[in-house]
Write a protein that holds these residues in place. Structure first.
Motif, PDB file in Angstrom:
ATOM      1  N   GLY A   1      18.596  35.112  67.959  1.00  0.00           N
ATOM      2  CA  GLY A   1      19.909  35.528  67.438  1.00  0.00           C
ATOM      3  C   GLY A   1      21.046  34.652  67.936  1.00  0.00           C
ATOM      4  N   VAL A   2      20.785  33.384  68.150  1.00  0.00           N
ATOM      5  CA  VAL A   2      21.862  32.485  68.571  1.00  0.00           C
ATOM      6  C   VAL A   2      22.852  32.345  67.408  1.00  0.00           C
ATOM      7  N   PRO A   3      24.135  32.618  67.650  1.00  0.00           N
ATOM      8  CA  PRO A   3      25.114  32.538  66.540  1.00  0.00           C
ATOM      9  C   PRO A   3      25.484  31.077  66.265  1.00  0.00           C
ATOM     10  N   ILE A   4      24.586  30.399  65.583  1.00  0.00           N
ATOM     11  CA  ILE A   4      24.705  28.940  65.441  1.00  0.00           C
ATOM     12  C   ILE A   4      26.029  28.539  64.787  1.00  0.00           C
ATOM     13  N   PHE A   5      26.439  29.288  63.752  1.00  0.00           N
ATOM     14  CA  PHE A   5      27.683  28.907  63.062  1.00  0.00           C
ATOM     15  C   PHE A   5      28.911  29.083  63.955  1.00  0.00           C
ATOM     16  N   ARG A   6      28.885  30.088  64.817  1.00  0.00           N
ATOM     17  CA  ARG A   6      30.025  30.238  65.731  1.00  0.00           C
ATOM     18  C   ARG A   6      30.028  29.083  66.718  1.00  0.00           C
ATOM     19  N   LEU A   7      28.852  28.678  67.144  1.00  0.00           N
ATOM     20  CA  LEU A   7      28.791  27.563  68.091  1.00  0.00           C
ATOM     21  C   LEU A   7      29.339  26.280  67.452  1.00  0.00           C
ATOM     22  N   MET A   8      29.178  26.197  66.138  1.00  0.00           N
ATOM     23  CA  MET A   8      29.695  25.008  65.447  1.00  0.00           C
ATOM     24  C   MET A   8      31.214  24.900  65.571  1.00  0.00           C
ATOM     25  N   GLN A   9      31.877  26.051  65.806  1.00  0.00           N
ATOM     26  CA  GLN A   9      33.344  26.015  65.916  1.00  0.00           C
ATOM     27  C   GLN A   9      33.812  25.063  67.011  1.00  0.00           C
ATOM     28  N   VAL A  10      33.050  24.980  68.056  1.00  0.00           N
ATOM     29  CA  VAL A  10      33.498  24.092  69.140  1.00  0.00           C
ATOM     30  C   VAL A  10      33.107  22.644  68.859  1.00  0.00           C
ATOM     31  N   ALA A  11      32.238  22.458  67.857  1.00  0.00           N
ATOM     32  CA  ALA A  11      31.825  21.093  67.531  1.00  0.00           C
ATOM     33  C   ALA A  11      32.637  20.525  66.376  1.00  0.00           C
ATOM     34  N   ALA A  12      33.099  21.417  65.497  1.00  0.00           N
ATOM     35  CA  ALA A  12      33.783  20.928  64.292  1.00  0.00           C
ATOM     36  C   ALA A  12      35.130  20.336  64.650  1.00  0.00           C
ATOM     37  N   SER A  13      35.390  19.160  64.117  1.00  0.00           N
ATOM     38  CA  SER A  13      36.643  18.483  64.405  1.00  0.00           C
ATOM     39  C   SER A  13      37.817  19.254  63.807  1.00  0.00           C
ATOM     40  N   LYS A  14      38.877  19.380  64.590  1.00  0.00           N
ATOM     41  CA  LYS A  14      40.086  20.058  64.080  1.00  0.00           C
ATOM     42  C   LYS A  14      41.007  19.051  63.397  1.00  0.00           C
ATOM     43  N   GLU A  15      40.518  17.833  63.284  1.00  0.00           N
ATOM     44  CA  GLU A  15      41.307  16.781  62.680  1.00  0.00           C
ATOM     45  C   GLU A  15      41.647  17.147  61.223  1.00  0.00           C
TER      46      GLU A  15
ATOM     47  N   ALA B   1      46.578  40.598  58.446  1.00  0.00           N
ATOM     48  CA  ALA B   1      46.642  39.388  59.282  1.00  0.00           C
ATOM     49  C   ALA B   1      46.989  39.684  60.748  1.00  0.00           C
ATOM     50  N   PRO B   2      47.938  40.587  60.994  1.00  0.00           N
ATOM     51  CA  PRO B   2      48.270  40.834  62.409  1.00  0.00           C
ATOM     52  C   PRO B   2      47.098  41.360  63.239  1.00  0.00           C
ATOM     53  N   GLN B   3      46.137  42.017  62.543  1.00  0.00           N
ATOM     54  CA  GLN B   3      44.988  42.541  63.309  1.00  0.00           C
ATOM     55  C   GLN B   3      43.885  41.511  63.482  1.00  0.00           C
ATOM     56  N   ARG B   4      44.017  40.364  62.801  1.00  0.00           N
ATOM     57  CA  ARG B   4      42.928  39.369  62.855  1.00  0.00           C
ATOM     58  C   ARG B   4      42.747  38.846  64.277  1.00  0.00           C
ATOM     59  N   LYS B   5      41.507  38.718  64.646  1.00  0.00           N
ATOM     60  CA  LYS B   5      41.187  38.154  65.958  1.00  0.00           C
ATOM     61  C   LYS B   5      41.440  36.649  65.830  1.00  0.00           C
ATOM     62  N   LYS B   6      42.484  36.146  66.492  1.00  0.00           N
ATOM     63  CA  LYS B   6      42.914  34.780  66.222  1.00  0.00           C
ATOM     64  C   LYS B   6      42.179  33.732  67.058  1.00  0.00           C
ATOM     65  N   GLU B   7      41.572  34.192  68.169  1.00  0.00           N
ATOM     66  CA  GLU B   7      40.950  33.178  69.030  1.00  0.00           C
ATOM     67  C   GLU B   7      39.614  32.716  68.463  1.00  0.00           C
ATOM     68  N   LEU B   8      39.426  31.458  68.510  1.00  0.00           N
ATOM     69  CA  LEU B   8      38.118  30.913  68.162  1.00  0.00           C
ATOM     70  C   LEU B   8      37.332  30.810  69.458  1.00  0.00           C
ATOM     71  N   LEU B   9      36.084  30.499  69.302  1.00  0.00           N
ATOM     72  CA  LEU B   9      35.203  30.422  70.463  1.00  0.00           C
ATOM     73  C   LEU B   9      35.674  29.328  71.436  1.00  0.00           C
ATOM     74  N   SER B  10      35.667  29.633  72.719  1.00  0.00           N
ATOM     75  CA  SER B  10      36.021  28.593  73.698  1.00  0.00           C
ATOM     76  C   SER B  10      34.736  27.860  74.102  1.00  0.00           C
ATOM     77  N   GLU B  11      34.894  26.713  74.709  1.00  0.00           N
ATOM     78  CA  GLU B  11      33.710  25.955  75.133  1.00  0.00           C
ATOM     79  C   GLU B  11      32.895  26.756  76.152  1.00  0.00           C
ATOM     80  N   GLU B  12      33.601  27.459  76.998  1.00  0.00           N
ATOM     81  CA  GLU B  12      32.915  28.245  78.030  1.00  0.00           C
ATOM     82  C   GLU B  12      32.025  29.328  77.391  1.00  0.00           C
TER      83      GLU B  12
END
Ligand code: SF4
Ligand code: SF4
Ligand code: SF4
Lengths: 775, 183
Positions: A449-463, A378-389
């Protein structure tokens, strides 16, 4: 050998077989007399099936015009052609449907068998079945189908072994040169699917008993759902699949080692539901449609797969994002090295240092490894999700070629969302994410090769949302209370939202649940549908689980549990016949199914049905007389059961008067039906809850909902077939009387007598007598 | 190579695929040949628009031009009523297909079963499945046609995949004109 001797041998043999069955079902214990069909074989309920199929004829939509099942093929079966074996296109569809139902049935039966084996190993075969104070009819499906009243885990084994045996016979019939009739294949599919409900019941009873799941209780805990609910600062274990043997042991391990608050356990699909029945600290990521999306976020440090509906490319998916993978069941080992016998430290070392994945088939070992590996990596996991930018930049690669739309089974263009994202507008993608069923085809096909699922991270509600933990069987006390209003019609119906996540829009289920709970139907849910019912909040921020009571009563919203918990829904219908109407269950399937068909206003909605399990669950409901509405994708199952209301014969026997009555009333109208839109489904649900047994008061309540929903979604007017459901003026809802009466006069409607005790028994050849339907 | 439907879920695994018609005149010819055509309209016609006009209105123009009776599926009737149109029948798509299978069905007008059915505006996977039903089980008495901008392999007559909406619009308008001239 003389003919006489042959006959004598045959009779002796039959008796021997019957004796064996009587032994298996412990016939000597006289809790009820043994009915006509103990442990029925393939042809024993065929007459009932043929009677159903006479009204609800199979509607075949071939999905493939060819057959390639043997080396005589490929055979072209288009139109009136036949394959080299002699099969025609309709029979071939029925054969494929039977295969699908068998896959579904065997998935649940094997799940049940595995859980039983595990629990018998742990507690012994004599462990008592006790579902709590309020559940005495513990196994309505098993009792009705087999004639066995299971008292111990060992008894459940008898039931599941019966299912295994029947599966073999049914599967045999799909071999080259066997069955040649579509209707007989349908009868076999109905048989396989009835068995599925037995298998599911075995599985869930065993789980409830063995894992101490909630039972005999309605207000189970509310658990958290949504990927936003997962505390990413902790090590995360993700469980995926359906079988809780391992995930419950993971929870035990964490509890025993004081780690419950230190490691997050979350789940996708039914294992998520199962795990939250065991621990309210576990979290639900979401339904199957969120599997790839979540896995590709890399939030899970360890992924534990068990069985059914798991992405079969999971090892590669896990590797791509640095997650560790443990396959815990022999159903899906992905070619991984079997480390069940390997030293635990060695496994952990290889998983953390070499990034290897393993199969570990011993739950305790798998649990320990999962916890330790999760904490290490877990400590090595890349914790940041994709930013809007970053997302905007990646989206700029999209050339708007439209290939993703072509690949999409939900027939929409995710590319439209991506091109907008490239312009900095994230809203369209948020909307489109609700339509995505998570199949991953778009990303695989994208030439850029657009990473569509990663792009979904900024669309998916964190609710985050709330889902009530699955509660298992409906209580006998609840059945006693609602039995009369259900069969009289004053509770307008039981609506069961079941099945997978292949729906047109993820929000549909919650909307339908809200509509029918508000109208005081009893709403029950299982599986992925039970989860997504929680993905909606009213103005006060309440999900349907918080807005409506958890009781099996008018206006209640009840999460029954996972896929295997579907047996408790069929079980509830069966229990109405038994507890309320006092019909004996023991080996008495035909009588009970006839009762349910004619008198229990229940309707299943498998809006996102996708898997073969959903095929057998639905078809099992059909044999029991419960109609099922399917979403538009389900025309790809190839077969529906539809009537033609104007042309078909709606004659029933009035069991009291012992006379045939031509009711002209198409209730229920269809048994397996596809609605194209949720609007249409909402109009069909109240109609499919109508039964011939309704009292005038009950009928007027049901018609009130039918008319009002018709008006709501059809923009006014009256349903075209309304007159068919009005027997006398008293059936007409008061509020619509002024509008309905002139319409009836105009079309020349004539009143008719309601049938006192409607039954199909007596309208077709059957061993069952009319007396047996009178209680 | 055989034409691939726009939505790959509709790829034909079989031998008998639809004849592609490109020219509105060819459609008109087939429609004119039919004694009792029927237009089955679906809810996608409410979602699609061409030049600010919902596609349902193009469909109604076509129905009017050739005096073809309409079957409204799903919840389409609401919008039709709003537009002042009473559909000749209301069924869901699987139900109308079920009736069409039966050669002895009386048809929406009570004048006998239809001999040509034109599907328009049902979600493409369901529409193709419904066309499959009719291809296999109603081929003796009825032909099928589609007006959506995609290729439907299970139809008898289908458009090709149309990339540009303006071409589709031109097709629908030309078809209306051509039908008007014919009648
Ligand atoms: S099973 Fe029958 S239809 Fe299928 S390939 Fe073999 S001969 Fe042909
Ligand atoms: S396939 Fe890729 S490049 Fe083409 S539209 Fe979709 S996301 Fe864009
Ligand atoms: S992942 Fe979603 S958007 Fe992509 S093809 Fe599948 S359903 Fe369509």
């Amino acid at each position: 050998m003389s003919e006489k001797k042959e006959m004598r041998d045959l009779v002796e043999k039959l008796t021997k077989k019957q004796e064996e069955i009587r032994e298996l079902i412990k016939a000597e214990i006289e809790w009820e007399p043994v009915g006509p069909t103990p442990m029925p074989e393939v042809a024993d309920l065929r007459n009932w099936d043929m009677r159903l199929l006479k009204t609800y004829k199979p509607w075949y939509a071939p999905f493939c015009d060819l057959c390639c099942l043997c080396t005589y093929g490929k055979c072209d079966l288009t139109q009136d052609r036949r394959g080299a074996c002699g099969i025609d296109i309709g029979t071939q569809q029925a054969r494929i449907v039977l295969l699908a139902c068998l896959m579904g049935c065997s998935a649940h039966a094997a799940h049940a068998g595995h859980i039983l084996e595990y629990l018998i190993d742990r507690y012994g075969p004599d462990k008592k079945i006790d579902l709590g104070t309020f559940i005495e009819v513990e196994a309505p499906n098993i009792r009705t189908v087999t004639g066995l009243k299971p008292e111990t885990l060992g008894d459940l084994k008898n039931a599941i072994e019966y299912v295994y045996k029947e599966i073999t016979h049914l599967l045999d019939s799909t071999h080259f040169g066997q069955e040649g009739s579509a209707l007989d294949y349908e009868s076999k599919a109905l048989h396989a699917s009835m068995l599925d409900h037995v298998g599911m019941e075995v599985a869930d009873i065993a789980q409830i008993v063995g894992f101490n799941y909630p039972t005999s209780v309605a207000d189970t805990p509310l658990v958290e759902m949504g990927w936003g609910s997962i505390d990413k600062s902790k090590p995360v274990i993700l469980v995926v699949g359906h079988n809780p043997a391992t995930s419950t042991v993971v929870i035990d391990y964490l509890r025993e080692n004081g780690l419950e608050d230190k490691i997050e356990v979350c789940g996708i699909c039914c294992t998520a539901l199962e795990t939250t029945r065991y621990s309210d600290k576990a979290k639900i990521v979401g339904p199957l449609s969120r599997q790839l999306f979540f896995v590709r976020t890399g939030i899970a440090d360890v992924i534990m797969t068990d069985e059914q509906c798991i992405n079969t490319n999971m090892p590669e998916e896990a590797s791509k994002v640095g997650s560790a993978l443990i396959a815990t069941l022999d159903k899906a080992m992905y070619g991984l090295e079997d480390a069940t016998e390997m030293d635990t430290d060695e496994i952990i070392k290889r998983m953390t240092e070499n990034k290897e994945h393993f199969a570990i088939l011993e739950p305790a070992k798998a649990a320990e490894v999962a916890a330790k590996v999760a904490m290490k990596i877990a400590p090595q996991r890349k914790k940041e999700l994709l930013s809007e930018e970053e997302a905007k930049k990646l989206a700029e690669k999209c050339t708007d070629c439209g290939i993703c739309e072509r690949a999409c089974p939900n027939l929409f263009s995710i590319g439209d969302g991506i091109t907008e994202m490239a312009k900095g507008n994230f809203e369209p993608m948020k909307e489109l994410f609700n339509l995505c069923i998570g199949c991953g085809k778009c990303e695989r096909e994208c030439p850029q090769g657009v990473p569509i699922f990663r792009l979904m991270q900024v669309a998916a509600s964190k609710e985050t949302w709330k889902v009530r933990a699955g509660r298992g069987a409906v209580m006998d006390t609840e059945i006693r209370k609602v039995g009369a209003p259900i069969t009289l019609g004053t509770i307008p119906g039981i609506v069961a939202f079941v099945g997978c996540s292949n729906w047109p829009d993820i929000r549909d289920i919650a909307e339908m649940v809200d509509e029918f709970a508000r109208r005081k139907y009893i709403v029950v849910l299982t599986g992925c549908s039970a989860m997504v019912a929680g993905i909606w909040k009213d103005k006060e921020g309440r999900t349907v689980y918080e807005k409506y009571p958890p009781d099996f009563d008018a206006g209640g919203v009840v999460n029954i549990g996972s896929c295997v918990s579907n047996a408790h829904i069929s079980g509830a219908a069966i229990k109405i016949a038994n507890i309320f109407a006092s019909l004996p269950l023991r080996a008495n399937y035909e009588v009970i199914a006839d009762y349910v068909l004619n008198r229990v206003g229940a309707c299943g909605v498998a809006w996102g049905a996708m898997s073969q399990k959903a095929a057998s669950i639905g078809t099992g409901f059909n044999r029991l007389g419960v109609p099922v509405i399917l979403g538009p994708h389900s025309s790809k199952y190839r077969r529906l059961y539809l009537s033609r209301k104007e042309e078909d014969d709606w004659t029933v026997m009035d069991a009291r008067k012992r006379e045939l009555v031509d009711t002209g009333e198409p209730s229920p109208e269809h048994l397996a039906y596809v609605a194209e839109t949720k609007e249409k489904a909402m109009i069909m649900i109240p109609k499919l809850c109508i039964r011939k047994n309704d009292t005038p008061q009950g009928r007027s309540i049901k018609l009130n909902h039918y008319i009002s929903l018709y008006k709501k979604y059809m923009g006014g007017g009256l349903p075209e077939d309304l007159h068919l459901y009005i027997r006398r003026a008293a059936d007409i809802p008061l509020v619509y009387r002024k509008e309905v009466m002139p319409y009836l006069e105009k079309i020349g409607w004539k009143p008719k007598e309601p049938v006192g005790l409607p039954t199909l028994i007596g309208t077709y050849p059957s061993k069952v007598s009319i007396d047996s339907v009178i209680h | 190579m055989a034409t691939i439907p726009l939505h790959r879920v509709n790829v034909l695994t079989g031998i008998k695929g639809a004849t592609i018609l490109e020219d509105p005149g060819q459609f008109t010819k087939q429609i004119a040949k039919a004694k009792r055509p029927l237009l089955v309209l679906g809810p996608r016609l409410l979602e699609w628009s061409l030049d600010g006009k919902i596609v349902l209105e193009y469909a109604l123009d076509i129905a009017k031009a050739a005096n073809i009776p309409i079957c409204a599926t799903s919840h389409l009737k609401g919008k039709l009523t709003e537009l002042g149109v009473t559909p000749d029948s209301v069924y869901d798509v699987v139900e109308i297909v079920n009736a069409l299978k039966d050669p002895d069905w009386k048809g929406v007008k009570g004048e006998g079963n239809h001999d040509l059915v034109i599907f328009f505006g049902i979600r493409s996977d369901l529409q193709n499945q419904c066309l499959s039903v009719l291809k296999h089980f109603a081929f003796g008495h009825l032909k099928t046609m589609t007006l959506d901008k995609y290729y439907f392999p299970h139809a008898d007559f289908s458009l090709n995949n149309i990339r540009k909406d303006k071409d589709w619009k031109a097709f629908l308008e030309d078809l209306t004109k051509s039908l008007q001239t014919k009648s």
